[in-house]
Enzyme design. Structure first.
Site, PDB file in Angstrom:
ATOM      1  N   CYS A   1      38.905  43.655  45.997  1.00 20.62           N
ATOM      2  CA  CYS A   1      38.830  42.933  47.278  1.00 20.62           C
ATOM      3  C   CYS A   1      39.817  41.757  47.307  1.00 20.62           C
ATOM      4  O   CYS A   1      39.667  40.798  46.545  1.00 20.62           O
ATOM      5  CB  CYS A   1      37.397  42.446  47.470  1.00 20.62           C
ATOM      6  SG  CYS A   1      37.169  41.296  48.836  1.00 20.62           S
TER       7      CYS A   1
ATOM      8  N   CYS B   1      38.265  38.354  48.195  1.00 18.89           N
ATOM      9  CA  CYS B   1      37.450  37.895  47.056  1.00 18.89           C
ATOM     10  C   CYS B   1      38.337  37.214  46.023  1.00 18.89           C
ATOM     11  O   CYS B   1      37.977  36.168  45.470  1.00 18.89           O
ATOM     12  CB  CYS B   1      36.723  39.074  46.408  1.00 18.89           C
ATOM     13  SG  CYS B   1      35.566  39.932  47.480  1.00 18.89           S
TER      14      CYS B   1
END
Length: 67
Positions: free
Chosen positions: A12, A15
């Site tokens: 991600c 993230c």
């Protein structure tokens, strides 16, 4: 006791951008737990996490906020 559960995944992009900031806050003494959704699907299901990054604020084990 307050705890922030930060749900993330290694693949991600957002993230990866957010993690250094959260790690700095953790180093300052904030109670932050990182949860990789690929490794801990059960925890993600328990808190109804449907996407990453997701942060869930818990107070005494009960959800008080989510982003």
């Amino acid at each position: 006791m307050k705890e922030l559960k930060a749900f993330k995944a290694s693949w991600c992009g957002p993230c990866k951008q957010l993690t250094p900031t959260l790690e700095s806050l953790k180093e300052e003494g904030h109670n932050i737990t990182f949860v990789d959704v690929d490794e801990n699907m059960e925890q993600a299901k328990e808190l109804d996490v449907r996407g990453v990054p997701t942060m869930v604020l818990l107070e005494n084990g009960k959800e008080t906020g989510r982003l």
